[in-house]
Design a protein around this motif. Structure first.
Motif, PDB file in Angstrom:
ATOM      1  N   VAL A  11     -28.597   2.626  -7.055  1.00 35.90           N
ATOM      2  CA  VAL A  11     -28.410   1.202  -7.340  1.00 35.90           C
ATOM      3  C   VAL A  11     -27.082   1.011  -8.059  1.00 35.90           C
ATOM      4  O   VAL A  11     -26.751   1.754  -8.990  1.00 35.90           O
ATOM      5  CB  VAL A  11     -29.553   0.656  -8.216  1.00 35.90           C
ATOM      6  CG1 VAL A  11     -29.375  -0.843  -8.441  1.00 35.90           C
ATOM      7  CG2 VAL A  11     -30.903   0.935  -7.562  1.00 35.90           C
ATOM      8  N   ALA A  12     -26.321  -0.005  -7.639  1.00 38.52           N
ATOM      9  CA  ALA A  12     -25.069  -0.370  -8.304  1.00 38.52           C
ATOM     10  C   ALA A  12     -25.206  -1.779  -8.860  1.00 38.52           C
ATOM     11  O   ALA A  12     -25.796  -2.656  -8.221  1.00 38.52           O
ATOM     12  CB  ALA A  12     -23.892  -0.311  -7.335  1.00 38.52           C
ATOM     13  N   VAL A  13     -24.666  -1.991 -10.053  1.00 42.12           N
ATOM     14  CA  VAL A  13     -24.652  -3.311 -10.689  1.00 42.12           C
ATOM     15  C   VAL A  13     -23.218  -3.667 -11.015  1.00 42.12           C
ATOM     16  O   VAL A  13     -22.514  -2.895 -11.669  1.00 42.12           O
ATOM     17  CB  VAL A  13     -25.506  -3.331 -11.978  1.00 42.12           C
ATOM     18  CG1 VAL A  13     -25.364  -4.682 -12.683  1.00 42.12           C
ATOM     19  CG2 VAL A  13     -26.970  -3.060 -11.660  1.00 42.12           C
ATOM     20  N   ALA A  25     -28.544  -4.971 -15.152  1.00 42.36           N
ATOM     21  CA  ALA A  25     -29.091  -3.617 -15.275  1.00 42.36           C
ATOM     22  C   ALA A  25     -30.612  -3.642 -15.412  1.00 42.36           C
ATOM     23  O   ALA A  25     -31.320  -2.838 -14.786  1.00 42.36           O
ATOM     24  CB  ALA A  25     -28.466  -2.911 -16.468  1.00 42.36           C
ATOM     25  N   LEU A  26     -31.133  -4.552 -16.241  1.00 38.67           N
ATOM     26  CA  LEU A  26     -32.585  -4.641 -16.392  1.00 38.67           C
ATOM     27  C   LEU A  26     -33.243  -5.134 -15.110  1.00 38.67           C
ATOM     28  O   LEU A  26     -34.322  -4.666 -14.735  1.00 38.67           O
ATOM     29  CB  LEU A  26     -32.939  -5.556 -17.561  1.00 38.67           C
ATOM     30  CG  LEU A  26     -32.590  -5.024 -18.955  1.00 38.67           C
ATOM     31  CD1 LEU A  26     -32.926  -6.061 -20.015  1.00 38.67           C
ATOM     32  CD2 LEU A  26     -33.325  -3.715 -19.240  1.00 38.67           C
ATOM     33  N   THR A  27     -32.595  -6.072 -14.430  1.00 36.24           N
ATOM     34  CA  THR A  27     -33.126  -6.549 -13.151  1.00 36.24           C
ATOM     35  C   THR A  27     -33.171  -5.411 -12.141  1.00 36.24           C
ATOM     36  O   THR A  27     -34.154  -5.263 -11.396  1.00 36.24           O
ATOM     37  CB  THR A  27     -32.268  -7.701 -12.608  1.00 36.24           C
ATOM     38  OG1 THR A  27     -32.419  -8.845 -13.460  1.00 36.24           O
ATOM     39  CG2 THR A  27     -32.692  -8.086 -11.195  1.00 36.24           C
ATOM     40  N   ALA A  28     -32.120  -4.601 -12.098  1.00 34.20           N
ATOM     41  CA  ALA A  28     -32.098  -3.465 -11.165  1.00 34.20           C
ATOM     42  C   ALA A  28     -33.296  -2.563 -11.379  1.00 34.20           C
ATOM     43  O   ALA A  28     -33.921  -2.084 -10.418  1.00 34.20           O
ATOM     44  CB  ALA A  28     -30.799  -2.679 -11.347  1.00 34.20           C
ATOM     45  N   TYR A  95     -24.943   2.938  -1.308  1.00 29.24           N
ATOM     46  CA  TYR A  95     -26.008   2.581  -2.252  1.00 29.24           C
ATOM     47  C   TYR A  95     -27.176   1.982  -1.492  1.00 29.24           C
ATOM     48  O   TYR A  95     -27.037   1.493  -0.369  1.00 29.24           O
ATOM     49  CB  TYR A  95     -25.487   1.584  -3.291  1.00 29.24           C
ATOM     50  CG  TYR A  95     -24.576   2.200  -4.325  1.00 29.24           C
ATOM     51  CD1 TYR A  95     -25.099   2.826  -5.447  1.00 29.24           C
ATOM     52  CD2 TYR A  95     -23.188   2.170  -4.167  1.00 29.24           C
ATOM     53  CE1 TYR A  95     -24.265   3.404  -6.401  1.00 29.24           C
ATOM     54  CE2 TYR A  95     -22.347   2.745  -5.109  1.00 29.24           C
ATOM     55  CZ  TYR A  95     -22.894   3.364  -6.220  1.00 29.24           C
ATOM     56  OH  TYR A  95     -22.078   3.935  -7.157  1.00 29.24           O
ATOM     57  N   ASP A  96     -28.332   2.004  -2.131  1.00 22.77           N
ATOM     58  CA  ASP A  96     -29.517   1.378  -1.540  1.00 22.77           C
ATOM     59  C   ASP A  96     -29.624  -0.092  -1.927  1.00 22.77           C
ATOM     60  O   ASP A  96     -30.001  -0.933  -1.110  1.00 22.77           O
ATOM     61  CB  ASP A  96     -30.786   2.114  -1.999  1.00 22.77           C
ATOM     62  CG  ASP A  96     -30.779   3.579  -1.588  1.00 22.77           C
ATOM     63  OD1 ASP A  96     -30.760   3.833  -0.372  1.00 22.77           O
ATOM     64  OD2 ASP A  96     -30.769   4.442  -2.477  1.00 22.77           O
ATOM     65  N   VAL A  97     -29.306  -0.389  -3.191  1.00 22.57           N
ATOM     66  CA  VAL A  97     -29.401  -1.759  -3.709  1.00 22.57           C
ATOM     67  C   VAL A  97     -28.138  -2.057  -4.499  1.00 22.57           C
ATOM     68  O   VAL A  97     -27.636  -1.213  -5.234  1.00 22.57           O
ATOM     69  CB  VAL A  97     -30.647  -1.929  -4.613  1.00 22.57           C
ATOM     70  CG1 VAL A  97     -30.711  -3.353  -5.169  1.00 22.57           C
ATOM     71  CG2 VAL A  97     -31.923  -1.616  -3.837  1.00 22.57           C
ATOM     72  N   ILE A 364     -37.612  -5.841  -1.049  1.00 25.39           N
ATOM     73  CA  ILE A 364     -36.561  -4.821  -1.002  1.00 25.39           C
ATOM     74  C   ILE A 364     -37.054  -3.593  -0.248  1.00 25.39           C
ATOM     75  O   ILE A 364     -36.320  -2.996   0.547  1.00 25.39           O
ATOM     76  CB  ILE A 364     -36.107  -4.459  -2.427  1.00 25.39           C
ATOM     77  CG1 ILE A 364     -35.346  -5.631  -3.042  1.00 25.39           C
ATOM     78  CG2 ILE A 364     -35.232  -3.206  -2.421  1.00 25.39           C
ATOM     79  CD1 ILE A 364     -34.967  -5.437  -4.484  1.00 25.39           C
ATOM     80  N   THR A 365     -38.291  -3.218  -0.477  1.00 29.04           N
ATOM     81  CA  THR A 365     -38.876  -2.088   0.253  1.00 29.04           C
ATOM     82  C   THR A 365     -38.843  -2.340   1.752  1.00 29.04           C
ATOM     83  O   THR A 365     -38.481  -1.459   2.549  1.00 29.04           O
ATOM     84  CB  THR A 365     -40.325  -1.847  -0.207  1.00 29.04           C
ATOM     85  OG1 THR A 365     -40.332  -1.540  -1.601  1.00 29.04           O
ATOM     86  CG2 THR A 365     -40.953  -0.692   0.562  1.00 29.04           C
TER      87      THR A 365
END
Length: 447
Positions: A11-13, A25-28, A95-97, A364-365
């Protein structure tokens, strides 16, 4: 299958301020489809089963090391980038998300930049965006600038309904709107303490004028004097010279210098959750801290002293049962929040927060399982907004087609010592201009 053999979700933010980094970051961690126990505490990358890489968009509000430490969210890597540098990184990395925790114009620019960078790719990350807190201004503008992400997160049932109405009203696809909640809610439920502690949550830009800010500070100090048995805390967002999501031209630290302060009055910094651990009453004009406080059942007041006005943002709390004035607080008033209103804001302390992110994780899945995602298609294009979009993209050195403009900052090499010094000097000069020079010029114009 053993846990150790499971490939962690990447995951990248990308964030442009301290508060947006915290939200992103918390949302990720909240929305990533990994298995972790939802205890009400904020999960972190280190223990939530994901690989989290952070990118801080270079600009006036790029957080300092102290601000990042105060946020308290850890990542596996964290570095500062320009928009063009970030897009080049995304064209190489898989990245995935991807969570875009930016102001609306930044989101729109990155969406177009990603669409250009990912041309011809068969696989791409799921792109997610949303809002840090209460959405009380520029609803249509901000939402349409965020259109094009796979998920546009709404922090409450009320916001989800409003977001869909805006998208459907302009003929844009509204399926991206996904109801969640603020990712930083949690903490221990409120228990009365001795002595009573009153916390005023200051905001960088609300109210804006010196007169109004001085008034609020004076009332807070007077409350401390009137109630010597109480601890009265002024919770500040940033130290002088630092910037947050909003520009603070008149820091309370500056206004308080000429005041004689009572012994039970203190200025405090730090993580809002930790400050709320000590609070018996949270007072604010319209800070998102009010929602954190309500979630923990802490008595919460949204001030009416300066009116209930859209410019202040406290109009959002109409119907909450939390509106009150300093005169009422001085007299001992304790508000009772309206249960239905609180529930519509996604902060109901009834246990439902534990499932607030289930729908986002499910979506997302499903998107990850498809293998191939369609190209990003924002509502704004050179056809739908030819007089608006080019300017939005140009602010981030992007052409109308999302490609880097000639002369855009290069990502081919790291910034040398001279370049780093120039960056710091330029940012310091900008902040000095905002906090020192601009107010003087305005005052001279009023003579």
């Amino acid at each position: 299958m053993p846990v150790s053999s499971v490939k962690p979700l990447r995951v990248a933010v990308l964030a442009d301020s301290d508060t947006r980094w915290k939200w992103g970051a918390l949302t990720a961690n909240r929305i990533s489809p990994t298995e972790f126990t939802e205890s009400g505490e904020s999960p972190e990358a280190a223990d939530s089963g994901i690989r989290l890489d952070g990118f801080l968009l270079r600009g006036r509000a790029t957080p300092t090391a102290r601000q990042l430490e105060e946020v308290g969210v850890r990542a596996h890597s964290l570095r500062e980038v320009t928009a063009v540098e970030f897009l080049r990184e995304m064209s190489k990395e898989t990245y995935d998300v991807l969570v875009l925790a930016l102001v609306g114009g930044g989101v729109q620019a990155i969406l177009h930049g990603l669409a250009h960078a990912w041309q011809g790719r068969t696989r791409r990350p799921v792109v997610v965006t949303g809002y840090v807190g209460v959405v009380y201004e520029k609803l249509a503008d901000g939402l349409l600038l965020r259109h094009g992400a796979d998920l546009v997160l709404a922090n409450s049932r009320q916001d989800a309904e409003r977001f869909r109405a805006v998208y459907e009203g302009v003929g844009a696809d509204a399926s991206s709107v996904t109801e969640v909640a603020l990712p930083f809610l949690g903490g221990a439920p409120y228990e009365k303490k001795d002595p009573c502690t009153v916390v005023f949550a200051a905001q960088p830009s609300v109210p804006e004028s010196r007169t109004d800010r001085a008034y609020l500070l004076d009332r807070l100090i007077r409350h401390a004097r009137r109630h010597p048995g109480r601890e009265v805390l002024l919770k500040l967002r940033s130290k002088p010279g630092e910037h947050t999501t909003h520009i603070e031209e008149l820091p309370y630290q500056k206004l308080v210098r000429k005041q004689g302060l009572p012994a039970n009055f203190r200025l405090v910094y730090g993580n809002m959750g930790e400050v709320l651990d000590e609070a018996d009453l949270l007072v604010t004009v319209s800070s998102t801290a009010a929602l954190e406080s309500l979630h923990r059942r802490i008595p919460t007041v949204v001030l009416t002293d300066l009116g209930v006005r859209e410019a202040l943002g406290n109009h959002h709390f109409v119907g909450s049962g939390c509106l009150a004035s300093w005169d009422q607080l001085d007299a001992g008033h304790v508000p009772t929040p309206d249960a239905e209103w609180v529930a519509r804001q996604g902060v109901a302390p009834d246990g439902s927060y534990a499932t607030a992110f289930d729908e986002a994780r499910r979506r997302i899945t499903e998107l990850l399982a498809t293998g191939e995602l369609p190209p990003l298609k924002p509502y704004y294009t050179p056809v739908t907004a030819p007089g608006y979009l080019p300017g939005v993209l140009a602010r981030h050195h992007l052409a109308p087609d999302g490609s880097p403009l000639p002369g855009a900052p290069s990502a081919d090499k790291a910034a040398g010592p001279v370049r780093q010094i120039v960056r710091r000097a330029a940012r310091g000069a900008y902040r000095h201009g905002v906090q020192r020079v601009a107010p003087v010029i305005r005052r001279m114009g009023e003579l």
